[in-house]
Scaffold this active site. Structure first.
Site, short mmCIF file in Angstrom:
data_model
loop_
_atom_site.label_atom_id
_atom_site.label_comp_id
_atom_site.label_asym_id
_atom_site.label_seq_id
_atom_site.Cartn_x
_atom_site.Cartn_y
_atom_site.Cartn_z
N ALA A 126 61.38 26.61 -12.59
CA ALA A 126 60.72 27.50 -13.54
C ALA A 126 61.28 27.24 -14.93
CB ALA A 126 60.98 28.94 -13.14
N GLN B 123 56.58 24.13 -13.95
CA GLN B 123 56.34 25.55 -13.67
C GLN B 123 56.67 26.36 -14.93
OE1 GLN B 123 58.77 27.97 -10.94
NE2 GLN B 123 56.92 28.36 -9.75
N TYR C 50 59.05 38.58 -11.11
CA TYR C 50 59.25 38.27 -12.53
C TYR C 50 58.12 38.91 -13.36
CZ TYR C 50 62.74 35.20 -10.51
OH TYR C 50 63.82 34.72 -9.79
N ARG D 190 51.46 30.50 -8.68
CA ARG D 190 52.31 30.94 -7.56
C ARG D 190 52.33 32.46 -7.53
NH1 ARG D 190 57.98 29.32 -4.85
NH2 ARG D 190 56.92 27.35 -4.67
N GLY E 137 61.34 23.34 -0.38
CA GLY E 137 62.39 23.57 -1.36
C GLY E 137 63.73 23.12 -0.81
N ARG E 138 64.37 24.03 -0.06
CA ARG E 138 65.70 23.73 0.46
C ARG E 138 65.72 22.49 1.35
NH1 ARG E 138 66.24 29.76 2.45
NH2 ARG E 138 64.02 29.31 2.69
C1 LIG Z 1 68.02 27.00 -5.37
C2 LIG Z 1 66.63 27.54 -5.41
C3 LIG Z 1 65.99 27.72 -6.62
C4 LIG Z 1 64.67 28.21 -6.65
N1 LIG Z 1 64.02 28.30 -7.86
C5 LIG Z 1 62.70 28.59 -7.89
C6 LIG Z 1 61.96 28.48 -9.08
O1 LIG Z 1 62.47 28.07 -10.14
N2 LIG Z 1 60.65 28.83 -9.04
C7 LIG Z 1 60.04 29.25 -7.88
O2 LIG Z 1 58.85 29.57 -7.90
N3 LIG Z 1 60.73 29.32 -6.72
C8 LIG Z 1 62.02 28.99 -6.70
N4 LIG Z 1 62.69 28.96 -5.50
C9 LIG Z 1 61.94 29.22 -4.26
C10 LIG Z 1 61.48 27.88 -3.65
O3 LIG Z 1 60.60 27.20 -4.51
C11 LIG Z 1 60.79 28.11 -2.30
O4 LIG Z 1 59.62 28.86 -2.50
C12 LIG Z 1 61.69 28.84 -1.31
O5 LIG Z 1 62.99 28.30 -1.31
C13 LIG Z 1 61.12 28.79 0.11
O6 LIG Z 1 60.88 27.46 0.50
P1 LIG Z 1 61.95 26.61 1.41
O7 LIG Z 1 62.16 27.41 2.67
O8 LIG Z 1 61.27 25.31 1.65
O9 LIG Z 1 63.20 26.50 0.60
C14 LIG Z 1 64.00 28.54 -5.45
C15 LIG Z 1 64.67 28.37 -4.23
C16 LIG Z 1 65.95 27.86 -4.19
C17 LIG Z 1 66.60 27.64 -2.86
#
Ligand SMILES: Cc1cc2nc3c(=O)[nH]c(=O)nc-3n(C[C@H](O)[C@H](O)[C@H](O)COP(=O)(O)O)c2cc1C
Length: 369
Positions: free
Chosen positions: A58, A101, A182, A230, A323-324
């Site tokens: 973001a 984003q 947010y 999103r 993500g993770r």
């Molecule tokens: C370290 C970290 C930072 C994240 N930062 C954002 C972000 O900047 N914008 C956003 O929409 N989601 C953010 N998320 C959420 C992820 O994009 C994702 O939706 C969430 O981790 C679930 O997916 P996953 O199980 O594949 O990690 C973040 C998640 C993590 C772990």
């Protein structure tokens, strides 16, 4: 049979080579909103991961739209200049298309970094005024200011200015962050929006700010490039925003030219009751896709190649974001391709890592897959 995961996907003029998306992930490593060497490494290695689309963390459209002092920004030309070499690296060496984003942190902002426990930073210690639909603080954080009509117009203009900057930088796609409690989400949810003007009350009124942001961004963003949104498909809380609201909102966004919805969830209120398990948000992407007739991106504990492919082939979503899973294993797309018997993109420098090369044969690099 060819997998869905490695089939291309087109939105407007953008063709993604496969359906794997790197989900935005905040790194808390920027200085005054400017990218640092960490971003070069982080986004750089994910750009060569073989994913079809890489979305930046973001990026705040105003300094007061950051969560922490370490957040990336797109609010000024210095921010854009700092991102330039990162994007250039990703373009030169990577195969992923690049998304940005855009975001405002709203009432959750002015806190320390994630690994410093996101503690509230008061103004006399370098914090800043936060904004939200209504002056209701998130537990443990400052009391936000509810912007008046002029303030709302200024915030909308910040999103548009950031989008114009992102276009000059050459990003392929924008994702507007309207989830996780947010600023935009604070207007959507009845739990955080208690306004009595045209931006509060009915669902229609609560959607107004989000739609104004979308329209302003669409207005400055080239017709040929896609924009996604999103959302938190549910607040996971009684009396909150829910999937029915999300479907209606997605219909409205689609009518205004939105190209896809990422179905995330939660974040609006601390008392949320999440039900987290593998693919737990996929049913939201599925309902939105079917009932609003819009492209969806599924996200949330998608970690296995076959799981991802099945989500797509069952018609639950068009794209899958990790993500993770991508941070844990940035070569996830390579391994997924191997498992599904597909070709994939990797830099020639790394060609010999492929198991088929271990016998000494040379495999033609397939960066342009
Ligand atoms: C370290 C970290 C930072 C994240 N930062 C954002 C972000 O900047 N914008 C956003 O929409 N989601 C953010 N998320 C959420 C992820 O994009 C994702 O939706 C969430 O981790 C679930 O997916 P996953 O199980 O594949 O990690 C973040 C998640 C993590 C772990």
């Amino acid at each position: 049979m060819a997998s869905m995961l490695f089939s291309p996907f087109k939105m407007r003029d953008l063709v993604l080579p496969n359906r794997i998306v790197v989900s935005p992930m905040g790194q808390y490593s920027a200085r005054d909103g400017c990218a640092t060497q960490w971003h070069l490494m982080h986004l750089g290695h994910l750009a060569v991961s073989g994913a079809g689309l890489l979305i930046t963390e973001a990026t705040a459209v105003h300094p007061n739209g950051r969560l922490s002092p370490g957040d990336l920004g797109t609010w000024c030309d210095e921010n854009a200049e700092a991102l330039e070499p990162v994007i250039a690296f990703c373009r030169t060496h990577g195969s992923a298309r690049l998304g940005v984003q855009l975001w405002h942190s709203g009432r959750k902002g002015s806190v320390t970094k994630a690994w410093e426990k996101q503690l509230h930073i008061p103004k006399d210690k370098g914090g800043w005024t936060t904004y939200s639909a209504s002056p209701i603080p998130y537990p443990g954080r400052g009391v936000p200011v509810a912007p008046d009509k002029k303030g709302i117009d200024e915030l909308v203009a910040c999103f548009a200015a950031a989008a114009a900057r992102a276009n000059r930088l050459g990003f392929d796609l924008i994702e507007i962050h309207g989830a996780h409690g947010y600023l935009i989400h604070s207007f959507l949810s009845p739990l955080t929006n208690q306004r009595t003007d045209e931006y509060g009350g009915s669902r229609e009124a609560r959607m107004r700010f989000a739609l104004e942001v979308f329209k302003a961004v669409r207005n400055v963003w080239p017709e040929r490039k896609p924009i996604g949104f999103r959302i938190s498909a549910t607040d996971w809380a009684e009396g909150g925003w829910d999937i029915e609201d999300s479907i209606e909102f997605a219909r409205k966004l689609r009518a205004h030219g939105c190209d896809y919805i990422t179905a995330s969830s939660g974040g609006a209120v601390a008392e949320q009751k999440l039900d987290v398990h593998p693919g737990y948000q996929v049913p939201f992407a599925e309902r939105i896709r079917k009932e609003a007739g819009i492209t969806t991106m599924a996200v949330g504990l998608i970690t296995e190649a076959r799981q991802a492919d099945e989500i797509l082939s069952a018609g639950q979503a068009d794209l899958v974001a990790l993500g993770r899973g991508m941070m844990w294993n940035p070569r996830w797309p390579w391994h997924a391709a191997m498992e599904l018997g597909e070709e994939y993109a990797y830099p020639p420098q790394y060609a010999r890592a492929h198991p088929s090369m271990r016998s000494g044969d040379f495999l033609k690099p397939t960066r342009d897959v």
